[in-house]
Motif scaffolding. Sequence first.
Motif, PDB file in Angstrom:
ATOM      1  N   ILE A   1       1.086  -1.242  -0.038  1.00 43.09           N
ATOM      2  CA  ILE A   1      -0.096   0.181  -0.097  1.00 43.09           C
ATOM      3  C   ILE A   1       0.910   1.197  -0.052  1.00 43.09           C
ATOM      4  CG2 ILE A   1      -1.700   1.096   1.191  1.00 43.09           C
ATOM      5  CD1 ILE A   1      -2.919  -1.316   2.254  1.00 43.09           C
ATOM      6  N   ASP A   2       2.031   1.290   0.957  1.00 40.71           N
ATOM      7  CA  ASP A   2       2.905   2.439   0.889  1.00 40.71           C
ATOM      8  C   ASP A   2       3.478   2.461  -0.622  1.00 40.71           C
ATOM      9  OD1 ASP A   2       2.706   2.608   3.557  1.00 40.71           O
ATOM     10  OD2 ASP A   2       4.383   1.551   3.999  1.00 40.71           O
ATOM     11  N   ALA A   3       3.712   1.471  -1.338  1.00 39.83           N
ATOM     12  CA  ALA A   3       4.312   1.736  -2.604  1.00 39.83           C
ATOM     13  C   ALA A   3       3.430   2.496  -3.519  1.00 39.83           C
ATOM     14  CB  ALA A   3       4.713   0.380  -3.106  1.00 39.83           C
ATOM     15  N   MET A   4       2.010   2.104  -3.461  1.00 38.52           N
ATOM     16  CA  MET A   4       1.096   2.287  -4.329  1.00 38.52           C
ATOM     17  C   MET A   4       0.770   3.796  -4.036  1.00 38.52           C
ATOM     18  SD  MET A   4      -2.067  -0.377  -4.870  1.00 38.52           S
ATOM     19  CE  MET A   4      -2.580  -0.442  -3.143  1.00 38.52           C
ATOM     20  N   LEU A   5       0.639   4.262  -2.600  1.00 40.56           N
ATOM     21  CA  LEU A   5       0.531   5.553  -2.420  1.00 40.56           C
ATOM     22  C   LEU A   5       1.732   6.436  -2.580  1.00 40.56           C
ATOM     23  CD1 LEU A   5      -1.454   5.108   1.454  1.00 40.56           C
ATOM     24  CD2 LEU A   5      -2.389   5.827  -0.932  1.00 40.56           C
TER      25      LEU A   5
ATOM     26  N   GLY B   1       3.326   6.612  -5.413  1.00 41.43           N
ATOM     27  CA  GLY B   1       3.136   7.001  -6.724  1.00 41.43           C
ATOM     28  C   GLY B   1       1.956   7.765  -7.259  1.00 41.43           C
ATOM     29  N   SER B   2       1.420   7.479  -8.470  1.00 40.17           N
ATOM     30  CA  SER B   2       0.340   8.647  -8.793  1.00 40.17           C
ATOM     31  C   SER B   2      -1.050   8.103  -8.080  1.00 40.17           C
ATOM     32  CB  SER B   2       0.287   8.577 -10.418  1.00 40.17           C
ATOM     33  OG  SER B   2       0.128   7.432 -10.607  1.00 40.17           O
ATOM     34  N   ALA B   3      -1.810   8.683  -8.166  1.00 36.86           N
ATOM     35  CA  ALA B   3      -3.041   8.313  -7.352  1.00 36.86           C
ATOM     36  C   ALA B   3      -3.956   7.284  -8.101  1.00 36.86           C
ATOM     37  CB  ALA B   3      -4.030   9.554  -7.019  1.00 36.86           C
ATOM     38  N   SER B   4      -3.452   6.432  -8.708  1.00 39.38           N
ATOM     39  CA  SER B   4      -3.925   5.409  -9.456  1.00 39.38           C
ATOM     40  C   SER B   4      -3.027   4.138  -9.384  1.00 39.38           C
ATOM     41  CB  SER B   4      -4.203   5.783 -10.862  1.00 39.38           C
ATOM     42  OG  SER B   4      -3.056   6.104 -11.759  1.00 39.38           O
ATOM     43  N   ALA B   5      -3.728   2.899  -9.779  1.00 39.82           N
ATOM     44  CA  ALA B   5      -2.748   1.622  -9.592  1.00 39.82           C
ATOM     45  C   ALA B   5      -3.670   0.544 -10.409  1.00 39.82           C
ATOM     46  CB  ALA B   5      -2.650   1.184  -8.261  1.00 39.82           C
TER      47      ALA B   5
ATOM     48  N   GLN C   1      -2.150  -6.312 -10.409  1.00 38.22           N
ATOM     49  CA  GLN C   1      -0.703  -6.325 -10.488  1.00 38.22           C
ATOM     50  C   GLN C   1       0.428  -5.490  -9.341  1.00 38.22           C
ATOM     51  OE1 GLN C   1       0.995  -7.817 -12.755  1.00 38.22           O
ATOM     52  NE2 GLN C   1      -1.044  -8.729 -13.580  1.00 38.22           N
ATOM     53  N   ASP C   2      -0.616  -4.602  -8.605  1.00 35.02           N
ATOM     54  CA  ASP C   2       0.470  -3.721  -7.639  1.00 35.02           C
ATOM     55  C   ASP C   2       0.076  -4.379  -6.233  1.00 35.02           C
ATOM     56  OD1 ASP C   2       1.342  -2.244  -9.786  1.00 35.02           O
ATOM     57  OD2 ASP C   2      -0.265  -0.699  -9.758  1.00 35.02           O
ATOM     58  N   PHE C   3      -1.146  -5.198  -6.426  1.00 34.28           N
ATOM     59  CA  PHE C   3      -1.439  -5.415  -4.780  1.00 34.28           C
ATOM     60  C   PHE C   3      -1.692  -6.774  -4.617  1.00 34.28           C
ATOM     61  CE2 PHE C   3      -4.654  -4.938  -1.368  1.00 34.28           C
ATOM     62  CZ  PHE C   3      -3.694  -4.956  -0.224  1.00 34.28           C
ATOM     63  N   ALA C   4      -3.057  -7.228  -5.506  1.00 35.82           N
ATOM     64  CA  ALA C   4      -3.658  -8.594  -5.222  1.00 35.82           C
ATOM     65  C   ALA C   4      -2.828  -9.489  -5.519  1.00 35.82           C
ATOM     66  CB  ALA C   4      -5.004  -8.431  -5.930  1.00 35.82           C
ATOM     67  N   LEU C   5      -2.201  -9.739  -6.531  1.00 32.74           N
ATOM     68  CA  LEU C   5      -1.052 -10.782  -7.040  1.00 32.74           C
ATOM     69  C   LEU C   5       0.148 -10.746  -6.219  1.00 32.74           C
ATOM     70  CD1 LEU C   5      -0.802 -12.990  -8.612  1.00 32.74           C
ATOM     71  CD2 LEU C   5       0.134 -11.266 -10.729  1.00 32.74           C
ATOM     72  N   PRO C   6       0.675  -9.484  -5.959  1.00 30.04           N
ATOM     73  CA  PRO C   6       2.093  -9.618  -5.300  1.00 30.04           C
ATOM     74  C   PRO C   6       2.173 -10.229  -3.741  1.00 30.04           C
ATOM     75  CG  PRO C   6       1.958  -7.390  -6.228  1.00 30.04           C
ATOM     76  CD  PRO C   6       0.725  -7.980  -6.284  1.00 30.04           C
ATOM     77  N   ILE C   7       0.933  -9.750  -2.954  1.00 29.52           N
ATOM     78  CA  ILE C   7       0.904 -10.084  -1.648  1.00 29.52           C
ATOM     79  C   ILE C   7       0.846 -11.776  -1.386  1.00 29.52           C
ATOM     80  CG2 ILE C   7      -0.394 -10.496   0.489  1.00 29.52           C
ATOM     81  CD1 ILE C   7      -1.223  -7.287  -0.228  1.00 29.52           C
ATOM     82  N   PRO C   8      -0.109 -12.529  -1.960  1.00 31.51           N
ATOM     83  CA  PRO C   8       0.140 -13.845  -1.771  1.00 31.51           C
ATOM     84  C   PRO C   8       1.338 -14.445  -2.630  1.00 31.51           C
ATOM     85  CG  PRO C   8      -1.716 -13.363  -3.343  1.00 31.51           C
ATOM     86  CD  PRO C   8      -1.340 -12.029  -2.744  1.00 31.51           C
ATOM     87  N   SER C   9       1.750 -13.973  -3.714  1.00 27.35           N
ATOM     88  CA  SER C   9       2.976 -14.321  -4.182  1.00 27.35           C
ATOM     89  C   SER C   9       4.166 -14.326  -3.321  1.00 27.35           C
ATOM     90  CB  SER C   9       3.481 -13.550  -5.440  1.00 27.35           C
ATOM     91  OG  SER C   9       2.045 -13.935  -6.500  1.00 27.35           O
TER      92      SER C   9
END
Length: 414
Positions: free
Chosen positions: A140-144, A146-150, A154-162
């Motif tokens: 979430i820190d990484a998303m915030l 950047g720009s206010a979009s994601a 690819q940026d959250f749902a897939l990386p965490i369980p991976s």
Amino acid sequence: MTGKPATPDARSHDIPDFPAPRSAECPFAPSPDMRALSGYGPLTRVRSWGGSTPWAVTGHAKQKALLSDPRLSVQFTRPGFPSPVDPAHAHAHAGGTDLSFVGMDDPEHARLRRMVSGTFTIKRVEAMRPRVQQMTDDFIDAMLAGSASADLVQDFALPIPSLVISELLGVPYEDHEFFQTNSKTIVSAVASPQERRTAHTNLAMYLDELVGRKLVEPGDDLLSSLCTQIEKGELTRREAATMGVLLLLGGHETTANMISLGTLLLLQHPDQLALIRDTDDPAVIRDAVEELLRYLSIVHLGRRRTAVEDIEVAGHTIRAGEGVILLGELANRDPSVFPDPDRLDLTRNARQHQAFGAGAHHCVGQPLARMELQVVYPTLFRRIPTLRAVDDLDAIPFKYDAIIYGLHALPVTW
């Protein structure tokens, strides 16, 4: 006269085709044609590949009983097995028994499963919760930052369980693009047979190499634990590698799809979203996750079996050698178990759902999946309270083309 349609049998010309497409107007629900199967009773015929007519089981009670019945086999290679793809390509799709114990019957299934089940006990999974919380906050820190979009996939749902399953197995996370790409091909319903074979071979060779390295330099991870079993002569190197393929694939594909699909569903139901966002009560969060699992049922093409003996069910006889498809998505919307089942209600007691199956083959990783979802949903909505989807529902790419239902992408902003 009750007005109830007669149950189709193998001679009927109007046996419904299976699978049937979902409705774009209601992409979170089973397809209307599939829902109609419940009108025939808990057991009915459907028409599948090559004109085959396996049995479809729709009712909650009958599915729960049959999932625990040893007269039904999970072996993909048995004649009559109702493959989710063309039977000529079934081995390429499922990997035959190369997906380890998921495609085996007892006692071999139980022997291999016991070697990994201890890793997924509730006590061990709970010990991982702080680390999963840290991962969630980091992404979430990484998303915030950047720009206010994601792209939430690819940026959250897939990386965490991976990342979670990588650390648990001892797989280098820097290889995530490799194993995510090949896993996506394996669970695709539209990839060519050669593409599926290549993807499975890629993962099998990769895990075999990792097992080889851990035989020399073991670590504190599940693959290293399997290497101990190899050294004891209780497991072969190939068995360890194929178990690794199964756990790596299942450990991130399913949870990633639940995260993205559940997030989109909650964005469509802001009153329900508020319940999970605004509570500090772990019991409320747990109930909310169970309801999301019930409502979404991402294993959306049924659990498939072959009868090895005749079985009497609801006045019908499933003959030895006939295929059976157990439709968990319909069991999870059985009104006799879940009143008003098409209503999303995060306060509902939904713990009887069959999102993880039942019986000997229930999902071995379900405690881990539950814990991840309990962390991810409330954290996401608390930290980004203005989160919203960029596109309308009809423009979002759902995974109609995959064995595991979910989203290909979810553009969001805040």
